[in-house]
Write a protein that holds these residues in place. Structure first.
Motif, PDB file in Angstrom:
ATOM      1  N   LYS A   1      10.989  10.368  -9.787  1.00 32.49           N
ATOM      2  CA  LYS A   1      11.249   8.953  -9.561  1.00 32.49           C
ATOM      3  C   LYS A   1      10.751   8.591  -8.165  1.00 32.49           C
ATOM      4  CE  LYS A   1      15.485   8.917 -12.327  1.00 32.49           C
ATOM      5  NZ  LYS A   1      16.960   8.695 -12.282  1.00 32.49           N
ATOM      6  N   ILE A   2      10.384   7.337  -7.981  1.00 33.27           N
ATOM      7  CA  ILE A   2       9.891   6.928  -6.670  1.00 33.27           C
ATOM      8  C   ILE A   2      10.967   7.074  -5.607  1.00 33.27           C
ATOM      9  CG2 ILE A   2      10.457   4.469  -6.893  1.00 33.27           C
ATOM     10  CD1 ILE A   2       7.762   3.909  -5.446  1.00 33.27           C
ATOM     11  N   SER A   3      12.208   6.996  -6.013  1.00 29.12           N
ATOM     12  CA  SER A   3      13.305   7.166  -5.054  1.00 29.12           C
ATOM     13  C   SER A   3      13.426   8.606  -4.561  1.00 29.12           C
ATOM     14  CB  SER A   3      14.627   6.733  -5.689  1.00 29.12           C
ATOM     15  OG  SER A   3      14.890   7.478  -6.864  1.00 29.12           O
ATOM     16  N   ASP A   4      12.700   9.517  -5.205  1.00 31.92           N
ATOM     17  CA  ASP A   4      12.772  10.932  -4.819  1.00 31.92           C
ATOM     18  C   ASP A   4      11.667  11.336  -3.847  1.00 31.92           C
ATOM     19  OD1 ASP A   4      15.003  11.386  -6.403  1.00 31.92           O
ATOM     20  OD2 ASP A   4      13.783  11.835  -8.182  1.00 31.92           O
ATOM     21  N   VAL A   5      10.873  10.360  -3.389  1.00 33.52           N
ATOM     22  CA  VAL A   5       9.803  10.673  -2.439  1.00 33.52           C
ATOM     23  C   VAL A   5       9.894   9.729  -1.237  1.00 33.52           C
ATOM     24  CG1 VAL A   5       8.221  11.627  -4.157  1.00 33.52           C
ATOM     25  CG2 VAL A   5       8.166   9.178  -3.667  1.00 33.52           C
ATOM     26  N   THR A   6       9.444  10.216  -0.112  1.00 33.69           N
ATOM     27  CA  THR A   6       9.420   9.418   1.117  1.00 33.69           C
ATOM     28  C   THR A   6       8.056   9.560   1.777  1.00 33.69           C
ATOM     29  OG1 THR A   6      10.254  11.236   2.480  1.00 33.69           O
ATOM     30  CG2 THR A   6      11.892   9.737   1.514  1.00 33.69           C
ATOM     31  N   ALA A   7       7.763   8.632   2.686  1.00 38.11           N
ATOM     32  CA  ALA A   7       6.480   8.679   3.387  1.00 38.11           C
ATOM     33  C   ALA A   7       6.686   8.414   4.869  1.00 38.11           C
ATOM     34  CB  ALA A   7       5.517   7.651   2.810  1.00 38.11           C
ATOM     35  N   SER A   8       5.908   9.111   5.677  1.00 33.09           N
ATOM     36  CA  SER A   8       5.941   8.896   7.118  1.00 33.09           C
ATOM     37  C   SER A   8       4.658   9.443   7.720  1.00 33.09           C
ATOM     38  CB  SER A   8       7.150   9.591   7.756  1.00 33.09           C
ATOM     39  OG  SER A   8       7.156   9.415   9.159  1.00 33.09           O
ATOM     40  N   GLN A   9       4.026   8.655   8.622  1.00 36.32           N
ATOM     41  CA  GLN A   9       2.839   9.090   9.348  1.00 36.32           C
ATOM     42  C   GLN A   9       1.719   9.565   8.419  1.00 36.32           C
ATOM     43  OE1 GLN A   9       2.753   9.097  13.224  1.00 36.32           O
ATOM     44  NE2 GLN A   9       3.942   7.491  12.239  1.00 36.32           N
TER      45      GLN A   9
ATOM     46  N   ALA B   1       2.205   9.452  -5.985  1.00 39.93           N
ATOM     47  CA  ALA B   1       2.709  10.807  -5.735  1.00 39.93           C
ATOM     48  C   ALA B   1       3.859  11.142  -6.676  1.00 39.93           C
ATOM     49  CB  ALA B   1       3.158  10.932  -4.281  1.00 39.93           C
ATOM     50  N   ALA B   2       4.766  10.176  -6.872  1.00 38.61           N
ATOM     51  CA  ALA B   2       5.901  10.424  -7.764  1.00 38.61           C
ATOM     52  C   ALA B   2       5.420  10.705  -9.182  1.00 38.61           C
ATOM     53  CB  ALA B   2       6.840   9.217  -7.740  1.00 38.61           C
ATOM     54  N   LYS B   3       4.433   9.957  -9.621  1.00 35.27           N
ATOM     55  CA  LYS B   3       3.886  10.163 -10.956  1.00 35.27           C
ATOM     56  C   LYS B   3       3.225  11.539 -11.066  1.00 35.27           C
ATOM     57  CE  LYS B   3       0.775   7.960 -14.316  1.00 35.27           C
ATOM     58  NZ  LYS B   3      -0.171   6.824 -14.531  1.00 35.27           N
ATOM     59  N   GLU B   4       2.526  11.944 -10.024  1.00 33.91           N
ATOM     60  CA  GLU B   4       1.849  13.233 -10.000  1.00 33.91           C
ATOM     61  C   GLU B   4       2.854  14.380 -10.112  1.00 33.91           C
ATOM     62  OE1 GLU B   4      -1.832  15.533  -9.424  1.00 33.91           O
ATOM     63  OE2 GLU B   4      -1.362  13.470 -10.033  1.00 33.91           O
ATOM     64  N   TRP B   5       4.008  14.198  -9.486  1.00 35.59           N
ATOM     65  CA  TRP B   5       5.023  15.253  -9.461  1.00 35.59           C
ATOM     66  C   TRP B   5       6.097  15.061 -10.532  1.00 35.59           C
ATOM     67  CZ3 TRP B   5       5.626  14.461  -3.480  1.00 35.59           C
ATOM     68  CH2 TRP B   5       4.534  15.065  -2.825  1.00 35.59           C
TER      69      TRP B   5
ATOM     70  N   TYR C   1      -1.861  10.849   2.419  1.00 40.38           N
ATOM     71  CA  TYR C   1      -2.365   9.611   1.825  1.00 40.38           C
ATOM     72  C   TYR C   1      -3.785   9.812   1.302  1.00 40.38           C
ATOM     73  CZ  TYR C   1       1.447   6.653   3.684  1.00 40.38           C
ATOM     74  OH  TYR C   1       2.658   6.060   3.947  1.00 40.38           O
ATOM     75  N   GLY C   2      -4.611  10.517   2.051  1.00 42.29           N
ATOM     76  CA  GLY C   2      -5.990  10.725   1.631  1.00 42.29           C
ATOM     77  C   GLY C   2      -6.097  11.489   0.337  1.00 42.29           C
ATOM     78  N   GLU C   3      -5.205  12.441   0.139  1.00 44.85           N
ATOM     79  CA  GLU C   3      -5.255  13.268  -1.066  1.00 44.85           C
ATOM     80  C   GLU C   3      -4.791  12.517  -2.306  1.00 44.85           C
ATOM     81  OE1 GLU C   3      -4.399  17.630   1.026  1.00 44.85           O
ATOM     82  OE2 GLU C   3      -2.722  16.300   0.494  1.00 44.85           O
ATOM     83  N   ILE C   4      -3.953  11.506  -2.139  1.00 46.60           N
ATOM     84  CA  ILE C   4      -3.398  10.793  -3.298  1.00 46.60           C
ATOM     85  C   ILE C   4      -4.011   9.408  -3.475  1.00 46.60           C
ATOM     86  CG2 ILE C   4      -1.467   9.589  -2.188  1.00 46.60           C
ATOM     87  CD1 ILE C   4      -1.323  11.569  -5.512  1.00 46.60           C
TER      88      ILE C   4
ATOM     89  N   GLY D   1       0.817  -1.212   0.000  1.00 48.12           N
ATOM     90  CA  GLY D   1       0.000   0.000   0.000  1.00 48.12           C
ATOM     91  C   GLY D   1       0.846   1.256   0.000  1.00 48.12           C
ATOM     92  N   LYS D   2       1.882   1.272   0.809  1.00 49.57           N
ATOM     93  CA  LYS D   2       2.780   2.431   0.862  1.00 49.57           C
ATOM     94  C   LYS D   2       3.471   2.639  -0.481  1.00 49.57           C
ATOM     95  CE  LYS D   2       7.003   3.977   3.223  1.00 49.57           C
ATOM     96  NZ  LYS D   2       7.980   3.635   4.289  1.00 49.57           N
ATOM     97  N   ARG D   3       3.939   1.562  -1.079  1.00 52.07           N
ATOM     98  CA  ARG D   3       4.637   1.663  -2.365  1.00 52.07           C
ATOM     99  C   ARG D   3       3.722   2.230  -3.440  1.00 52.07           C
ATOM    100  NH1 ARG D   3       8.718  -1.139  -5.208  1.00 52.07           N
ATOM    101  NH2 ARG D   3       8.651  -0.428  -7.374  1.00 52.07           N
ATOM    102  N   MET D   4       2.480   1.795  -3.469  1.00 52.33           N
ATOM    103  CA  MET D   4       1.538   2.288  -4.471  1.00 52.33           C
ATOM    104  C   MET D   4       1.226   3.771  -4.263  1.00 52.33           C
ATOM    105  SD  MET D   4      -0.889  -1.105  -4.415  1.00 52.33           S
ATOM    106  CE  MET D   4      -2.262  -0.369  -5.273  1.00 52.33           C
ATOM    107  N   LEU D   5       1.118   4.187  -3.018  1.00 50.67           N
ATOM    108  CA  LEU D   5       0.886   5.601  -2.723  1.00 50.67           C
ATOM    109  C   LEU D   5       2.089   6.449  -3.120  1.00 50.67           C
ATOM    110  CD1 LEU D   5      -0.743   4.987   0.749  1.00 50.67           C
ATOM    111  CD2 LEU D   5      -1.919   6.101  -1.158  1.00 50.67           C
TER     112      LEU D   5
END
Length: 731
Positions: free
Chosen positions: A149-157, A142-146, A171-174, A134-138
């Protein structure tokens, strides 16, 4: 960091669905259940739209997250701990999480049952994978929206941020865009060192509902137009229903129908244990009216088998131990020769009676059977097994049967067996409408699926230096023996023999918390203490000597346990309890056991008050791998200790002419609050091993530690359970 594949069998573990509107099953006012004390202004708003990320995760457009708990909740707190594992890998703020009981769905979830202390152990990787996927898909959304690359984004809380920039998105917005992302073939899992939620104590997500009496349990379930039903089974094993005063019963106030049902099915499985498939069923408006109708029953019972007595059971155990067929065995070295050479030989026999489960919530189930479907709702440890058995009983396609799980007021193995769900289905089919079946305590205690009766004989031989050179155990049970040939002290004694023997009975039996282990641990650990005394050695030091042999020079090709971990819990409990310290008036007993892939050692401190033994304190050390929720884990160990001590002291079922003589708590004693240990302290070995079983391993050592403490307090050994009602063989 560990990588895990998202597809590992013929079914894809993760499934995606399109955006879905509405539908929160647990109200927003209960959001605080995941984070008690959270202020309303700190919570996210109720979503207008929800998005199914995968079978375990649903994210609202406000960032609220619903996590589904797939396994039955039986009091082991999986409805909190399983979502915690998903939330850890998903990296979501727990205060924004709500938890729902997932329905039975064999295509989406695996191992949807509660038993064998397997819920977390078997689901550990699956739950982590669900969260990580789930985290990877989110992140990908986000990476696609911006355009990153997926390596250029991070997630927490629950918030995604770009690594080298200021942009962020919740998470809710994306979430709405994440559902269109292709499931990755593999995902990264966190290093346990990076866990933030796992390893912290999270309160039970249904705690407030439980203590305020909200309708969570099967017995609470209501449906418009639903009738109530009760059953009457034969008074003795070896009987079946023949006839009864049907018209008289049907004429009573509030009684709508009465008849005999038959729940016999073709090709029964292990969960279909049932000594009484033919039952009298009474359907009515209220429980009180049904109870009065049961009192007015005049039934004729037909004898179809032997009406066994407790004396019969003892004779069968005698015969089984003398010449019964061996079900499983192990032999290392030459035991007979070693015993002949031994300087000291000791032999003892231990026994334990049939026991009932006695769940706090009476047995019950709801069913609504129509011409082309069957819906069942209630407390079951094995929803998939029930689904299959109902399909067989009704001769209905499996896909037409649904089983939904409620919370259970205890199980201990009793609700592994599906007969009460089948009975509800059979009654519903007969009356052509919805019905809730209710058992009385006597119905339950008289029905069976008891813990089997056991007896084991242990023998040990010491050489002139008080070293253990020979060890044997032969154990029989009705119907199966209690011995585990490849468990300790297998691998630790040069000359070793173990035999498991079974015998027949028409008393229906089944799994009871820590099956077989609960008896074997008590007998084995009491015997080892007596051997240590004969050798003139400290009980813990004696055991550690054996583990040293199993670690450094193991005997035989295989044994089930890891000797280092086994010895580790003994060393930990020795340290925490200050084992060598002499306390005036305090008598101590120790025991350790391995089962369900976990290790538990316990020390009991006992005092004498007015000539009676009182358990003052219990020290526990456990190695169950990673502890997901420490408070909940401690609660399970503490509950197991109380359960083990109480049943060893008081519980037994005896039989006369096939009928159990104890049918309620006036004659079947359970531990009272005043008799429980005054304090139970629990310590866990810290490691990064994947979680192993915990709901059951705390119970087995308790009876052995109790027996050993009783000996030191009273000078008498106990060989027969229950300890409170037997004269010791040796004083």
């Amino acid at each position: 960091m560990t990588q895990i594949k998202t597809q590992f069998n013929r079914r894809s573990f993760i499934k995606i669905s399109a955006a879905a509107g509405g539908g929160m099953l647990i109200g927003f006012n209960w959001l605080a259940g995941c984070a008690p004390g959270t202020k309303p202004e700190e919570m996210v708003a109720v979503p207008n739209e929800w998005f199914d990320i995968n079978g375990y995760i649903k994210i609202g457009d406000t960032g609220m997250v619903t996590l589904y708990s797939p396994n039955p909740e039986i009091g082991q707190n999986v409805m909190t701990s399983m979502p915690m594992i998903v939330a850890e890998e998903l990296d979501v703020d727990w205060k924004n999480v709500v938890v729902e009981q997932a329905p039975l769905n064999t295509g989406l979830y695996q191992n949807q049952f509660a038993g064998g202390s397997l819920s977390i152990r078997l689901s550990w990787n699956a739950l982590r994978m669900a969260g990580a996927t789930g985290k990877r898909m989110l992140l990908e959304a986000a990476a696609k929206e911006w355009n990153l690359k997926i390596s250029d984004v991070t997630a927490s809380q629950g918030v995604i941020k770009e690594t080298n920039g200021e942009r962020s998105v919740t998470y809710g917005e994306i979430a709405g865009k994440a559902v269109g992302i292709e499931v990755p073939e593999e995902v990264d899992l966190k290093d346990p060192k990076d866990f933030k939620l796992i390893g912290t104590s999270v309160k039970n997500v249904e705690g407030k509902k439980i203590v305020t009496g909200k309708p969570l349990f099967g017995i609470d379930y209501q449906r418009e137009g639903m009738q109530l039903a009760m059953i009457q089974h034969p008074p003795s094993f070896g009987m079946k229903a023949k006839s009864f005063n049907q018209e008289e019963i049907k004429s009573m106030a509030g009684i709508n129908d009465a008849f005999i049902i038959d729940t016999t099915i073709t090709e029964p499985t292990w969960s279909d244990v049932n000594a009484f498939p033919q039952l009298i069923a009474i359907v009515g408006d209220t429980t009180w009216q049904l109870m009065q109708a049961k009192k007015a029953l005049k039934a004729e019972w037909e004898v179809v088998g032997e009406l066994e007595n407790s004396d019969t059971h003892q004779k069968r155990l005698d015969k089984a131990l003398a010449d019964g067929s061996v079900e499983e065995s192990r032999t290392d070295g030459d035991v007979n020769t070693a015993f002949k050479k031994a300087t000291k030989v000791i032999e003892r026999t231990y026994s334990s009676p049939f026991m009932a489960h006695n769940t706090m919530e009476p047995m019950n189930f709801f069913a609504n059977v129509t011409a082309d479907s069957a819906e069942l709702v209630g407390p079951t440890q094995t929803p998939e097994a029930l689904e299959g058995s109902v399909a067989k009983l009704l001769n209905m396609p499996l896909e037409k049967v649904t089983v939904n799980m409620t919370r259970m007021g205890g199980g201990f193995g009793r609700r592994l067996y599906v007969h009460f769900g089948l009975e509800a289905a059979a009654i519903s089919k007969k009356i052509g409408g919805p019905v809730k079946l209710l058992y009385s305590r006597e119905d339950d205690m008289g029905q069976g699926t008891y813990r089997p009766i056991y007896r084991s004989t242990y023998k040990a031989g010491l050489d002139e230096n008080n070293n253990l050179i020979a060890f044997s155990v032969k154990g029989a049970g009705l119907p199966g023996g209690p011995v585990f040939p490849n468990r300790f002290p297998a691998g630790a004694v040069e000359n070793y023999k173990a035999e498991k023997i079974g015998a027949q009975t028409n008393i229906s039996t089944g799994a009871w918390r820590a099956p077989r282990s609960h008896f074997t641990a008590g007998a084995e650990q009491a015997f080892l203490d007596e051997v240590a005394e004969l050798a003139g050695k400290d009980p813990i030091d004696f055991r550690l000597e054996l583990f040293d042999r199993a670690i450094n020079d193991p005997v035989g090709e295989k044994y089930e346990y890891e000797a280092e971990r086994y010895a580790g819990v003994l060393k930990l409990v020795k340290e925490k309890a200050n084992w060598g310290e002499k306390k005036p008036g305090v008598f101590r007993g120790v025991a350790a056991y391995f089962c369900h892939f976990s290790y538990v050692a316990e020390v009991i401190d006992m005092v004498m008050e007015n000539g009676k033994p009182v358990v003052q304190k219990v020290w526990c050390a456990a190695d169950c791998g990673i502890v997901v929720n420490p408070d909940a884990a401690k609660n399970m160990i503490q509950g197991g200790v109380v359960d083990g001590i109480g049943h060893a002291m008081y519980s037994q079922l005896t039989f006369e002419n096939g009928a159990p003589e104890q049918l309620n708590f006036d004659s079947y004693q359970l531990m009272r609050h005043s008799q429980a240990p005054k304090d139970i302290e629990v310590f866990f070995v810290e490691n990064e091993i994947a979680p192993t079983g915990l709901g059951e391993p705390g119970l087995p050592p308790a009876s052995g530690a109790l027996a050993n403490a009783l000996y030191r307090a009273t000078g008498k050994r106990h060989y027969q359970q229950p300890f409170s009602s037997n004269q010791p063989i040796v004083g």
